[in-house]
Write a protein that holds these residues in place. Structure first.
Motif: not given
Length: 220
Positions: A179-180, A182-183, A186-187
């Protein structure tokens, strides 16, 4: 025990894990232009000859190699949290290098933001852990046992502690790490011309070189 099992996973699949480390973790990391700015400003890759690039890649792999060696490398009962003193010394050298580069770049007026900040450190650690796991599973064609993945993530959580990461909860388990990663991607991930140059430079440096001696096209 988890650290030891994590190291064993990497070493038992060394040819595959090394390829994943080079192609997914390192070259894949050039997709983040913000990180490339730091590399470019130091001349770490883009302003170097293929031989110099190979030497600098070796410096990175040396830290990882030291981290993956058995805990009794320096003698029995000398490990700290599963890592040998040699490993911790090598990791600390990288942390000091980061600090040196960060302070030097902050003195330059054109520097925007904090170089080698916590986000960049975390995404690099995640890349070295999660991307290697993804690469291993892709090349093997089957998923790894959950316990093996957890151990390898825990190994990198331990390394991250010594490298200076202050938010270990973001990389505390395979699910949190996924999760970390992929998050953050994105940025951060917006491949640009610097991504092309950095990737091409590394591909040229490793082509026709040991241990595989593959031509550039195979690596690409």
């Amino acid at each position: 025990d988890a650290v030891e099992k994590g190291k064993l996973l990497f070493l038992s699949l060394l040819p595959i894990s090394s390829l994943a480390l080079l192609h997914l973790s390192l070259i894949g990391g050039f997709s983040a232009p913000q990180i490339n700015k730091t590399l470019n400003s130091t001349g770490y890759l883009t302003n170097s000859t293929p031989k110099s690039v190979r030497l600098r890649l070796f410096e990175t792999f040396k830290m990882i190699s030291d981290a993956m060696t058995a805990s009794d490398f320096d003698g029995p009962n000398t490990s700290i949290g599963g890592l040998s003193p040699t490993a911790i010394n090598s990791i600390t050298k990288v942390r000091l290098l980061h600090a040196f580069v960060r302070q030097n770049l902050l003195k330059k007026p054109q520097t925007v933001g904090i170089p080698i900040n916590q986000t960049e450190l975390i995404v690099t650690s995640l890349s070295f852990s999660q991307n290697v796991l993804l690469g291993i599973e892709s090349l093997l064609g089957s998923p790894l046992p959950p316990q093996n993945k957890s151990s390898y993530v825990h190994l990198w959580k331990t390394i991250s502690h010594y490298i200076g990461i202050t938010s270990p909860s973001l990389i505390s388990s395979p699910i949190c790490s996924t999760v970390s990663l992929e998050t953050i991607l994105i940025t951060l991930v917006r491949p640009d011309r610097t991504s092309e140059i950095a990737a091409a430079t590394v591909l040229e440096a490793v082509s026709e070189s040991p241990p595989f001696k593959w031509p550039r096209g195979i690596h690409a």
